[in-house]
Each structure stands twice: as structure tokens, then as C-alpha cells.
Design an enzyme around this catalytic site. Structure first.
Site, mmCIF file in Angstrom:
data_model
loop_
_atom_site.group_PDB
_atom_site.id
_atom_site.type_symbol
_atom_site.label_atom_id
_atom_site.label_comp_id
_atom_site.label_asym_id
_atom_site.label_seq_id
_atom_site.Cartn_x
_atom_site.Cartn_y
_atom_site.Cartn_z
ATOM 1 N N ASP A 1 6.089 -1.887 -11.783
ATOM 2 C CA ASP A 1 7.273 -1.428 -11.450
ATOM 3 C C ASP A 1 7.089 -1.626 -10.031
ATOM 4 O OD1 ASP A 1 9.973 0.123 -12.211
ATOM 5 O OD2 ASP A 1 8.896 1.003 -10.549
ATOM 6 N N TYR B 1 9.591 -1.381 -1.010
ATOM 7 C CA TYR B 1 8.014 -0.899 -1.267
ATOM 8 C C TYR B 1 7.307 -1.691 -0.009
ATOM 9 C CZ TYR B 1 9.723 1.590 -5.494
ATOM 10 O OH TYR B 1 10.148 2.344 -6.421
ATOM 11 N N LYS C 1 13.746 -4.136 -7.459
ATOM 12 C CA LYS C 1 14.978 -3.660 -7.358
ATOM 13 C C LYS C 1 15.608 -3.841 -6.092
ATOM 14 C CE LYS C 1 12.385 0.688 -9.007
ATOM 15 N NZ LYS C 1 11.041 0.695 -8.753
ATOM 16 N N HIS D 1 18.533 -0.180 -7.123
ATOM 17 C CA HIS D 1 17.698 0.724 -6.605
ATOM 18 C C HIS D 1 18.498 2.332 -6.573
ATOM 19 C CE1 HIS D 1 13.514 1.369 -4.826
ATOM 20 N NE2 HIS D 1 13.959 2.436 -5.391
HETATM 21 P P1 NAP Z 1 3.710 9.799 -9.732
HETATM 22 O O1 NAP Z 1 3.239 8.357 -10.593
HETATM 23 O O2 NAP Z 1 4.446 10.984 -10.327
HETATM 24 O O3 NAP Z 1 2.420 10.346 -8.887
HETATM 25 C C1 NAP Z 1 1.638 9.482 -8.117
HETATM 26 C C2 NAP Z 1 0.660 10.446 -7.275
HETATM 27 O O4 NAP Z 1 -0.258 10.823 -8.253
HETATM 28 C C3 NAP Z 1 -0.139 9.949 -6.569
HETATM 29 O O5 NAP Z 1 -0.437 10.581 -5.310
HETATM 30 C C4 NAP Z 1 -1.628 9.364 -7.255
HETATM 31 O O6 NAP Z 1 -2.716 9.374 -6.420
HETATM 32 C C5 NAP Z 1 -1.743 10.734 -8.034
HETATM 33 N N1 NAP Z 1 -2.252 10.390 -9.332
HETATM 34 C C6 NAP Z 1 -2.011 9.297 -10.303
HETATM 35 N N2 NAP Z 1 -2.683 9.324 -11.427
HETATM 36 C C7 NAP Z 1 -3.569 10.555 -11.196
HETATM 37 C C8 NAP Z 1 -4.502 11.161 -12.032
HETATM 38 N N3 NAP Z 1 -4.755 10.519 -13.208
HETATM 39 N N4 NAP Z 1 -5.014 12.044 -11.772
HETATM 40 C C9 NAP Z 1 -4.629 12.768 -10.359
HETATM 41 N N5 NAP Z 1 -3.734 12.249 -9.541
HETATM 42 C C10 NAP Z 1 -3.105 11.069 -10.000
HETATM 43 O O7 NAP Z 1 4.918 9.349 -8.395
HETATM 44 P P2 NAP Z 1 5.507 8.346 -7.824
HETATM 45 O O8 NAP Z 1 4.858 7.369 -7.213
HETATM 46 O O9 NAP Z 1 6.638 8.925 -7.108
HETATM 47 O O10 NAP Z 1 6.231 7.466 -9.239
HETATM 48 C C11 NAP Z 1 5.868 6.690 -9.819
HETATM 49 C C12 NAP Z 1 6.433 5.295 -9.610
HETATM 50 O O11 NAP Z 1 7.943 5.492 -10.142
HETATM 51 C C13 NAP Z 1 6.707 4.771 -8.362
HETATM 52 O O12 NAP Z 1 5.170 4.086 -7.808
HETATM 53 C C14 NAP Z 1 7.843 3.771 -8.570
HETATM 54 O O13 NAP Z 1 7.324 2.634 -8.796
HETATM 55 C C15 NAP Z 1 8.721 4.447 -9.369
HETATM 56 N N6 NAP Z 1 9.507 5.346 -8.610
HETATM 57 C C16 NAP Z 1 10.996 4.806 -8.610
HETATM 58 C C17 NAP Z 1 11.957 5.466 -7.999
HETATM 59 C C18 NAP Z 1 13.406 5.182 -7.878
HETATM 60 O O14 NAP Z 1 14.051 5.318 -6.843
HETATM 61 N N7 NAP Z 1 13.904 4.261 -8.723
HETATM 62 C C19 NAP Z 1 11.576 6.696 -7.211
HETATM 63 C C20 NAP Z 1 10.318 7.270 -6.957
HETATM 64 C C21 NAP Z 1 9.223 6.523 -7.914
HETATM 65 P P3 NAP Z 1 -3.544 8.059 -5.939
HETATM 66 O O15 NAP Z 1 -2.377 6.653 -5.920
HETATM 67 O O16 NAP Z 1 -3.973 8.411 -4.655
HETATM 68 O O17 NAP Z 1 -4.488 7.518 -7.156
#
Ligand code: NAP
Length: 372
Positions: free
Chosen positions: A119, A124, A149, A182
Site C-alpha cells: 500500500d 510518500y 493514491k 487519497h
Molecule cells: P501503523 O501501521 O498503525 O503503525 C506503524 C508504526 O508501528 C511504526 O512506528 C512501526 O515501527 C510500528 N510497528 C509496526 N509493526 C510493529 C510491531 N510488530 N511491533 C511494534 N511496533 C510496530 O501506522 P501507519 O503507517 O500510519 O499506517 C499504516 C499504513 O496505512 C501506511 O503505511 C499507509 O500505507 C496507510 N495509510 C494511509 C492513509 C491514507 O490517508 N489513506 C493514512 C495513514 C496511513 P517501525 O516501522 O519502526 O517498525
């Protein structure tokens, strides 16, 4: 001399002998101690290695198909089928905030682990590295699910195809499996804070251009992210998914229910609470209880919960062990699932990601009514 008498040193030689005896005894003790500690250390490392292997291998065997390396596939969906007939894998690697120099390795680890869904997004800023990692992996394109997106300042119909082409070139692919609008916010071309009120109030022209690009074969499915004001129009291609924030803090049960009733698949972004609140999410008592009872990690408990709720889940990580960990989902027993669902939906919802202020908007992008 009775054997049980310790001889009293009678000469320098005897004294030396006794000292040598003491030295050799203490050397023996040291050696024994060393071997003892080394054995314990080796056993502990072996225990950790075995535990990590057991945790990373599905309990019920691996499925041969890519994108399906989850536990308990009989009950948890490995993918969902979209109106186009395409199968979208349930667990994706999210790459927002996956920096240059680290995102490529994360994608490679993910693909080796069995992920087949990435994704990403134009904004990004890492699509080129993602594309290179995909090409280097050798995974055939038709086994991959690539989402990107359309950024806010490309909503004008004439700007969409060039933006898409840039993404396609960077990802080194001919088509996207899924292209999302997006945000439900349109900025004027080239700006990141001047609102295009017309296209924000009415995203239909943007959607129609995306439909055209589906027909042209550059995109296989189109979807939205947080958009509410589209369905009033007659759509040639309905949104295939709606990507929204779903996590312990903001579980949106009503939206989930409505989406299921209306056949619109939800994708859970920030499923672990994003960088800002991941620590807090992993410390929720119900999450810890599930992890302990099922011998999984708190992150696996949360990711499994999302899949069990019937959504696609997009955890982001650039840490190799976490990328692997996050791909293993298990069916939560009903009582534990219900307990976590209840805990998540019983507190006042709190949104984790909201860029309204950063964009300088004078309204909240998540408000029900925009003052446009
Ligand atoms: P998330 O996946 O909820 O959290 C990411 C955080 O969690 C990072 O700091 C990561 O650290 C940590 N983490 C991941 N796995 C872990 C584990 N097993 N144990 C402990 N910590 C862990 O947050 P997000 O990046 O906001 O959301 C995920 C994805 O959703 C994004 O990458 C993007 O593709 C998508 N997104 C889309 C939108 C939109 O507007 N459509 C908005 C936000 C996000 P490390 O990387 O340091 O391991």
C-alpha cells in the site's frame, strides 16, 4: 599419615605444590562454571530461536499460493473479492513514513515473507525505491497487488493521467491494481494549501477521469479514502474500497456495519495506531491478554482483530522482524474477539491521523459538514 590429614607444608617445595594444587582446583572450577554458563546460554538461544520459528510458521501449514501465508485460513480470509472479480490480499505492507534507504529493504523482506500487497502513494515519495525492490524480488507482476493514491493537487481531470503515469514509471509497472483518491480534499494544481473548493465539494469529475483510466487498462480498480460525497452520482465503476483510519482508538463500528451492508470493503489504515500511538495500542490490557493467551505478539493480536472484523489491514514497518511478525494472523476465539471489540468501541473515539491543521484548513477535514 592418615589420608584425611591435610599435609602441613614443610618446605618451600611443598608450599609451591600446595599453591599449584589450589590453582589447578580453581582453574577446574572456573572451567566447569564457564561450561555451565555457556550451556545455559546456548540453551536459551536455542529456546529463543525455536520460539521465533514456531511463531513465524503457520500452525496449520503454509498455503502454496502467494499472499496466503496466514494461519487458520479456514476461518480468516486471506483475500477479498472486489466487484471487478480481482482478489485483494487481506494483509498489506504499508509504506507511509518508510524512508528512503529503508523502504526497499522492507518491501524485499515483505515479499520474501509472503506479502503480495503493497500500500503506497505518490505523496510518500518512495515509489521509485519500492518499484526497484519489487523488480529485484522477481515476484511476477500478476501475483502482486499494488495500490497507489492520487494526491490532493492532481484532482483536476487533466492532471490525473500524468500523475498516474509518474507513479507507474516509478513503480516500473504498466498498471495499478488499485488507485485511490487519497483525501477528500482538492488543492489547486502545484499548491499544497490552496483549496480547490469546486473539486472538493464535488469530486465527480475526478472520479469520471479515473473511470476512464480503468477502461484504458492503466488501473484495475478505483477506490476512495475517506470520501463521503460521491455516491449521489451515477457511477460507471463504483468505489472498490474505502481506505479509512481503523484502530483501537478509532474503530468506527457504524461505518464498518454500513460498509458491509452496502458491499463496500474497508481498508484499515494506521491499524496499530500509527507511529504516534503504536506503543499505547500494544499496551491495551485486552490486547496483551489475547497475546498472552494465544502465545502471539500484541501487534499480531491487533492485526488479526482487523482481519477478523472483515477489513483489509495495512500495517507499516521497516523493521525486518516486525514485517515478518505482522504477516502472521490467527483467528481469535469469539470471547477474546468480542472482548477487544467491546473495549475498542466503548471509549470515546479518538482520531490518530488528522492533517487539517498542517494543511492550514480553516475546517476539520473529518467534520460532517464542510463550510465550503
Ligand atoms: P501503523 O501501521 O498503525 O503503525 C506503524 C508504526 O508501528 C511504526 O512506528 C512501526 O515501527 C510500528 N510497528 C509496526 N509493526 C510493529 C510491531 N510488530 N511491533 C511494534 N511496533 C510496530 O501506522 P501507519 O503507517 O500510519 O499506517 C499504516 C499504513 O496505512 C501506511 O503505511 C499507509 O500505507 C496507510 N495509510 C494511509 C492513509 C491514507 O490517508 N489513506 C493514512 C495513514 C496511513 P517501525 O516501522 O519502526 O517498525
Amino acid at each position: 599419615m592418615p589420608v584425611f590429614y591435610k599435609p602441613v607444608p614443610t618446605s618451600e617445595h611443598d608450599d609451591e605444590e600446595s599453591q599449584n594444587l589450589t590453582k589447578s582446583r580453581s582453574a577446574r572450577i572456573k572451567t566447569t562454571l564457564f561450561y555451565f554458563v555457556a550451556t545455559i546460554a546456548v540453551m536459551y538461544v536455542a529456546y529463543l530461536a525455536t520460539r521465533s520459528i514456531i511463531r513465524s510458521v503457520p500452525k496449520h501449514g503454509m498455503h502454496g499460493r502467494p499472499g496466503c501465508h496466514h494461519r487458520n485460513l479456514t476461518t480468516l480470509p486471506s483475500h477479498h473479492i472486489l466487484p471487478s472479480g480481482d482478489k485483494i490480499p487481506s494483509v498489506a505492507l504499508g509504506v507511509w513514513q518508510a524512508g528512503k534507504g529503508e523502504v526497499g529493504a522492507a518491501v524485499q523482506t515483505a515479499l520474501k515473507t509472503g506479502y503480495r500487497h503493497i500500500d503506497g502513494a505518490w505523496i510518500y515519495g518512495n515509489e521509485e525505491e519500492v518499484g526497484k525492490a519489487i523488480s529485484a524480488s522477481g515476484v511476477p507482476r500478476d501475483q502482486l497487488w499494488l495500490t497507489s493514491k492520487l494526491w490532493n493537487n492532481f484532482h483536476a481531470p487533466e492532471d490525473i493521467e500524468p500523475a498516474l503515469d509518474e507513479t507507474l514509471t516509478r513503480l516500473n509497472t504498466e498498471y495499478l491494481d488499485l488507485y485511490l483518491i487519497h483525501w477528500p480534499i482538492a488543492f489547486k494544481k502545484g499548491s499544497n494549501n490552496v483549496l480547490d473548493k469546486e473539486l472538493t465539494a464535488n469530486p465527480y469529475p475526478t472520479w469520471q477521469k479515473l473511470e476512464e483510466l480503468v477502461d484504458k487498462g492503466k488501473i484495475r480498480n478505483i477506490g476512495i479514502s475517506k470520501i463521503k460525497n460521491l455516491t449521489a452520482n451515477p457511477l460507471k465503476h463504483k468505489p472498490a474500497v474505502n481506505q479509512v483510519e481503523l484502530n483501537y482508538f478509532n474503530p468506527q463500528p457504524e461505518l464498518l456495519k454500513w460498509s458491509k451492508e452496502n458491499g463496500l470493503l474497508l481498508e484499515a489504515y494506521s491499524p496499530l495506531g500509527s507511529t504516534k500511538q503504536v506503543k499505547e495500542a500494544l499496551s491495551v490490557p485486552e490486547v496483551k491478554e489475547i497475546a498472552k493467551k494465544l502465545d502471539i505478539t500484541p501487534a499480531q493480536a491487533l492485526i488479526s482483530w482487523h482481519v477478523q472484523r472483515g477489513t483489509i489491514v495495512l500495517p507499516k514497518s521497516v523493521t525486518p522482524s516486525r514485517v515478518q511478525e505482522n504477516f502472521q494472523v490467527v483467528t481469535l476465539p469469539d470471547d477474546l474477539f468480542d472482548k477487544l471489540e467491546k473495549a475498542a468501541t466503548s471509549h470515546p473515539p479518538q482520531r490518530v491521523v488528522n492533517p487539517s491543521k498542517n494543511w492550514g484548513l480553516d475546517f476539520d477535514v473529518f467534520d460532517e459538514n464542510w463550510p465550503l
